[in-house]
Design a protein around this motif. Structure first.
Motif, PDB file in Angstrom:
ATOM      1  N   LEU A  14     -78.058  -4.966  -0.633  1.00 12.57           N
ATOM      2  CA  LEU A  14     -78.135  -6.356  -1.097  1.00 12.57           C
ATOM      3  C   LEU A  14     -78.678  -6.413  -2.527  1.00 12.57           C
ATOM      4  CD1 LEU A  14     -79.476  -8.341   2.003  1.00 12.57           C
ATOM      5  CD2 LEU A  14     -77.119  -8.164   1.176  1.00 12.57           C
ATOM      6  N   GLY A  15     -78.000  -7.176  -3.367  1.00  3.54           N
ATOM      7  CA  GLY A  15     -78.391  -7.267  -4.764  1.00  3.54           C
ATOM      8  C   GLY A  15     -77.731  -6.232  -5.645  1.00  3.54           C
ATOM      9  N   ASP A  21     -67.707 -13.868   1.399  1.00  5.87           N
ATOM     10  CA  ASP A  21     -67.555 -14.411   2.745  1.00  5.87           C
ATOM     11  C   ASP A  21     -66.135 -14.964   2.848  1.00  5.87           C
ATOM     12  OD1 ASP A  21     -67.513 -16.343   4.912  1.00  5.87           O
ATOM     13  OD2 ASP A  21     -69.699 -16.348   4.886  1.00  5.87           O
ATOM     14  N   CYS A  22     -65.357 -14.443   3.792  1.00  5.47           N
ATOM     15  CA  CYS A  22     -63.939 -14.815   3.920  1.00  5.47           C
ATOM     16  C   CYS A  22     -63.641 -15.547   5.217  1.00  5.47           C
ATOM     17  CB  CYS A  22     -63.063 -13.561   3.828  1.00  5.47           C
ATOM     18  SG  CYS A  22     -63.309 -12.589   2.330  1.00  5.47           S
ATOM     19  N   ARG A  23     -64.654 -16.139   5.840  1.00  6.35           N
ATOM     20  CA  ARG A  23     -64.415 -16.805   7.117  1.00  6.35           C
ATOM     21  C   ARG A  23     -63.430 -17.968   6.962  1.00  6.35           C
ATOM     22  NH1 ARG A  23     -70.461 -17.711   9.160  1.00  6.35           N
ATOM     23  NH2 ARG A  23     -70.797 -17.755   6.889  1.00  6.35           N
ATOM     24  N   PHE A  24     -62.578 -18.123   7.972  1.00  2.00           N
ATOM     25  CA  PHE A  24     -61.523 -19.137   7.921  1.00  2.00           C
ATOM     26  C   PHE A  24     -61.028 -19.362   9.337  1.00  2.00           C
ATOM     27  CE2 PHE A  24     -57.256 -20.810   7.007  1.00  2.00           C
ATOM     28  CZ  PHE A  24     -57.546 -21.721   6.010  1.00  2.00           C
ATOM     29  N   HIS A  25     -60.370 -20.502   9.534  1.00  2.00           N
ATOM     30  CA  HIS A  25     -59.741 -20.800  10.822  1.00  2.00           C
ATOM     31  C   HIS A  25     -58.423 -21.498  10.553  1.00  2.00           C
ATOM     32  CE1 HIS A  25     -58.996 -22.261  14.857  1.00  2.00           C
ATOM     33  NE2 HIS A  25     -60.043 -21.581  15.302  1.00  2.00           N
ATOM     34  N   LEU A  26     -57.328 -20.893  10.988  1.00  4.61           N
ATOM     35  CA  LEU A  26     -56.003 -21.421  10.681  1.00  4.61           C
ATOM     36  C   LEU A  26     -55.780 -22.831  11.221  1.00  4.61           C
ATOM     37  CD1 LEU A  26     -53.639 -18.347  11.196  1.00  4.61           C
ATOM     38  CD2 LEU A  26     -54.087 -19.545   9.048  1.00  4.61           C
ATOM     39  N   MET A  27     -56.369 -23.135  12.365  1.00  3.76           N
ATOM     40  CA  MET A  27     -56.130 -24.425  12.998  1.00  3.76           C
ATOM     41  C   MET A  27     -57.129 -25.495  12.572  1.00  3.76           C
ATOM     42  SD  MET A  27     -53.424 -23.748  14.474  1.00  3.76           S
ATOM     43  CE  MET A  27     -52.465 -22.366  15.111  1.00  3.76           C
ATOM     44  N   ASN A  28     -58.185 -25.090  11.887  1.00  2.00           N
ATOM     45  CA  ASN A  28     -59.162 -26.049  11.356  1.00  2.00           C
ATOM     46  C   ASN A  28     -59.658 -25.483  10.033  1.00  2.00           C
ATOM     47  OD1 ASN A  28     -61.237 -27.790  10.733  1.00  2.00           O
ATOM     48  ND2 ASN A  28     -62.027 -27.904  12.821  1.00  2.00           N
ATOM     49  N   LYS A  29     -58.983 -25.857   8.967  1.00  2.00           N
ATOM     50  CA  LYS A  29     -59.101 -25.146   7.702  1.00  2.00           C
ATOM     51  C   LYS A  29     -60.387 -25.393   6.930  1.00  2.00           C
ATOM     52  CE  LYS A  29     -54.111 -24.829   7.465  1.00  2.00           C
ATOM     53  NZ  LYS A  29     -52.863 -25.115   6.710  1.00  2.00           N
ATOM     54  N   ILE A  41     -74.465 -14.337   4.340  1.00  2.00           N
ATOM     55  CA  ILE A  41     -75.228 -13.186   3.872  1.00  2.00           C
ATOM     56  C   ILE A  41     -75.754 -13.493   2.470  1.00  2.00           C
ATOM     57  CG2 ILE A  41     -75.086 -10.751   3.241  1.00  2.00           C
ATOM     58  CD1 ILE A  41     -72.984 -10.418   5.433  1.00  2.00           C
ATOM     59  N   PRO A  42     -77.025 -13.216   2.203  1.00  2.00           N
ATOM     60  CA  PRO A  42     -77.600 -13.542   0.893  1.00  2.00           C
ATOM     61  C   PRO A  42     -76.768 -13.005  -0.268  1.00  2.00           C
ATOM     62  CG  PRO A  42     -79.319 -12.872   2.402  1.00  2.00           C
ATOM     63  CD  PRO A  42     -78.016 -12.623   3.109  1.00  2.00           C
ATOM     64  N   GLY A  43     -76.499 -13.898  -1.214  1.00  2.00           N
ATOM     65  CA  GLY A  43     -75.746 -13.515  -2.408  1.00  2.00           C
ATOM     66  C   GLY A  43     -74.250 -13.607  -2.273  1.00  2.00           C
ATOM     67  N   ALA A  44     -73.751 -13.930  -1.075  1.00  2.00           N
ATOM     68  CA  ALA A  44     -72.304 -13.950  -0.856  1.00  2.00           C
ATOM     69  C   ALA A  44     -71.656 -15.174  -1.493  1.00  2.00           C
ATOM     70  CB  ALA A  44     -71.995 -13.920   0.637  1.00  2.00           C
ATOM     71  N   TYR A  45     -70.514 -14.955  -2.100  1.00  2.00           N
ATOM     72  CA  TYR A  45     -69.658 -16.028  -2.593  1.00  2.00           C
ATOM     73  C   TYR A  45     -68.593 -16.288  -1.527  1.00  2.00           C
ATOM     74  CZ  TYR A  45     -71.684 -15.175  -7.224  1.00  2.00           C
ATOM     75  OH  TYR A  45     -72.556 -15.026  -8.277  1.00  2.00           O
ATOM     76  N   TYR A  46     -67.993 -17.471  -1.573  1.00  2.00           N
ATOM     77  CA  TYR A  46     -66.985 -17.801  -0.571  1.00  2.00           C
ATOM     78  C   TYR A  46     -65.581 -17.691  -1.147  1.00  2.00           C
ATOM     79  CZ  TYR A  46     -64.455 -20.182   3.134  1.00  2.00           C
ATOM     80  OH  TYR A  46     -63.571 -20.467   4.136  1.00  2.00           O
ATOM     81  N   LEU A  47     -64.693 -17.020  -0.393  1.00  2.00           N
ATOM     82  CA  LEU A  47     -63.277 -16.955  -0.737  1.00  2.00           C
ATOM     83  C   LEU A  47     -62.495 -17.646   0.375  1.00  2.00           C
ATOM     84  CD1 LEU A  47     -62.738 -13.298  -2.051  1.00  2.00           C
ATOM     85  CD2 LEU A  47     -62.795 -15.410  -3.393  1.00  2.00           C
ATOM     86  N   ARG A 132     -78.591 -20.058   2.747  1.00  2.00           N
ATOM     87  CA  ARG A 132     -77.713 -21.224   2.649  1.00  2.00           C
ATOM     88  C   ARG A 132     -77.407 -21.584   1.194  1.00  2.00           C
ATOM     89  NH1 ARG A 132     -81.004 -22.363   7.048  1.00  2.00           N
ATOM     90  NH2 ARG A 132     -79.864 -22.787   8.991  1.00  2.00           N
ATOM     91  N   ARG A 133     -78.026 -20.901   0.278  1.00  2.00           N
ATOM     92  CA  ARG A 133     -77.828 -21.198  -1.140  1.00  2.00           C
ATOM     93  C   ARG A 133     -76.544 -20.545  -1.650  1.00  2.00           C
ATOM     94  NH1 ARG A 133     -83.392 -18.756  -3.097  1.00  2.00           N
ATOM     95  NH2 ARG A 133     -82.669 -17.260  -1.511  1.00  2.00           N
ATOM     96  N   GLU A 134     -75.833 -21.269  -2.485  1.00  2.00           N
ATOM     97  CA  GLU A 134     -74.644 -20.704  -3.116  1.00  2.00           C
ATOM     98  C   GLU A 134     -75.069 -20.000  -4.398  1.00  2.00           C
ATOM     99  OE1 GLU A 134     -70.193 -22.069  -4.630  1.00  2.00           O
ATOM    100  OE2 GLU A 134     -71.456 -23.441  -3.501  1.00  2.00           O
ATOM    101  N   PRO A 135     -74.693 -18.750  -4.586  1.00  2.00           N
ATOM    102  CA  PRO A 135     -75.133 -18.030  -5.788  1.00  2.00           C
ATOM    103  C   PRO A 135     -74.550 -18.630  -7.059  1.00  2.00           C
ATOM    104  CG  PRO A 135     -73.510 -16.746  -4.560  1.00  2.00           C
ATOM    105  CD  PRO A 135     -73.886 -17.906  -3.698  1.00  2.00           C
ATOM    106  N   ALA A 136     -75.229 -18.406  -8.154  1.00  2.00           N
ATOM    107  CA  ALA A 136     -74.823 -18.967  -9.435  1.00  2.00           C
ATOM    108  C   ALA A 136     -73.546 -18.319  -9.954  1.00  2.00           C
ATOM    109  CB  ALA A 136     -75.948 -18.777 -10.456  1.00  2.00           C
ATOM    110  N   VAL A 137     -72.831 -19.066 -10.777  1.00  2.00           N
ATOM    111  CA  VAL A 137     -71.641 -18.531 -11.439  1.00  2.00           C
ATOM    112  C   VAL A 137     -72.068 -17.456 -12.436  1.00  2.00           C
ATOM    113  CG1 VAL A 137     -69.727 -19.090 -12.989  1.00  2.00           C
ATOM    114  CG2 VAL A 137     -70.357 -20.665 -11.152  1.00  2.00           C
TER     115      VAL A 137
END
Length: 266
Positions: A14-15, A21-29, A41-47, A132-137
């Motif tokens: 970590l760091g 983080d690539c979590r997704f659900h086809l039927m509930n997007k 997970i700490p530091g994760a960005y969402y795709l 729960r924090r979104e990492p900085a750009v």
């Protein structure tokens, strides 16, 4: 090369690595992004599968065409991805979406990519920290180097049919055309063999051993080029991971069945 990382090993990294983080659900997007905001997970960005890991949908090309490479590259740079970065991707769907990211990153020339074995649930069960924090750009310097010969489109498949072994990664009922919950036409590409993508992992989302992966493909013909597809080029990537772990080269048909059946009458 090992393409997996355990939760215990990731805790130590970590760091030092870039996490997606690539979590997704086809039927509930919206589920994946909601889960991400609730804890990741700490530091994760969402795709997002459809906003980041796929391109614009048109009449042909499938439900999840490959994204515009420069747009995808900008997303990676904003997460601080450099040419030397080590990247870890995860989901909570037996690697369905993480494998798409894993394949896509490598298709773009970035080879140091690992999938979290067991996914987010495995991380939580292993006592991994949650944020729960979104990492900085950030400002990475990633530049794509698209790998030639990693994909085949419908025209090429039609032209080279006699020289190809096609693998359909969907569950058997869809392969046999007994049901089709998503696409307008049921069935499979003529001559395709059926290897369900979920057979590469156990019910908890852990990748099966190398010997078990090799056993999956023991009867697979090796005298022709192997092309893997699914419904829209996403879960097929889990089979590509399994094949690579078994020492077998294969390419992706990105449009998959959703592209193929778009040329057929409904």
């Amino acid at each position: 090369m090992n393409h997996l990382i355990t939760s215990e090993d990731l805790k130590l990294q970590l760091g030092k690595v870039v996490i997606f983080d690539c979590r997704f659900h086809l039927m509930n997007k919206t589920v994946g992004s909601e889960q991400y905001r609730a804890g990741h997970i700490p530091g994760a960005y969402y795709l997002d599968l459809e906003q980041d890991l796929s391109g614009e949908v048109s009449q042909h090309g499938g439900r999840h065409p490959l994204p515009d490479i420069e747009t995808f590259s900008k997303k990676l740079r904003a997460a601080g991805v450099n040419q030397q970065s080590t990247i870890v991707v995860y989901d909570d769907s037996r690697m369905a979406y993480a494998a798409r990211a894993w394949w896509l990153l490598r298709f773009c020339g970035h080879q140091s990519v690992f999938i979290l074995d067991g996914g987010y649930t495995g991380w939580v069960n292993a006592g991994g920290a949650i944020d729960r924090r979104e990492p900085a750009v950030k400002q990475g310097n990633f530049k794509a180097n698209v790998q030639q010969g990693w994909t085949l489109d419908r025209d090429a498949i039609c032209a080279q049919a006699e020289q190809l072994t096609l693998i359909d990664s969907r569950e058997s009922k869809r392969y046999r055309g007994e049901e089709e919950p998503i696409d307008p036409v049921a069935g499979h590409i003529p001559g395709a063999l059926n290897f369900f993508w979920q057979d590469a992992t156990d019910e908890k989302g852990f990748f099966k051993s190398k010997s078990e992966q090799q056993q999956r493909w023991i009867d697979l013909p090796r005298d022709k080029k192997i092309v893997v597809y699914c419904g829209s080029g996403v879960t097929a990537c889990v089979n590509l991971l399994s094949l690579e772990a078994s020492g077998i080269n294969a390419v992706l048909y990105p449009g998959s069945w959703s592209d193929w059946c778009s040329y057929r009458p409904k």
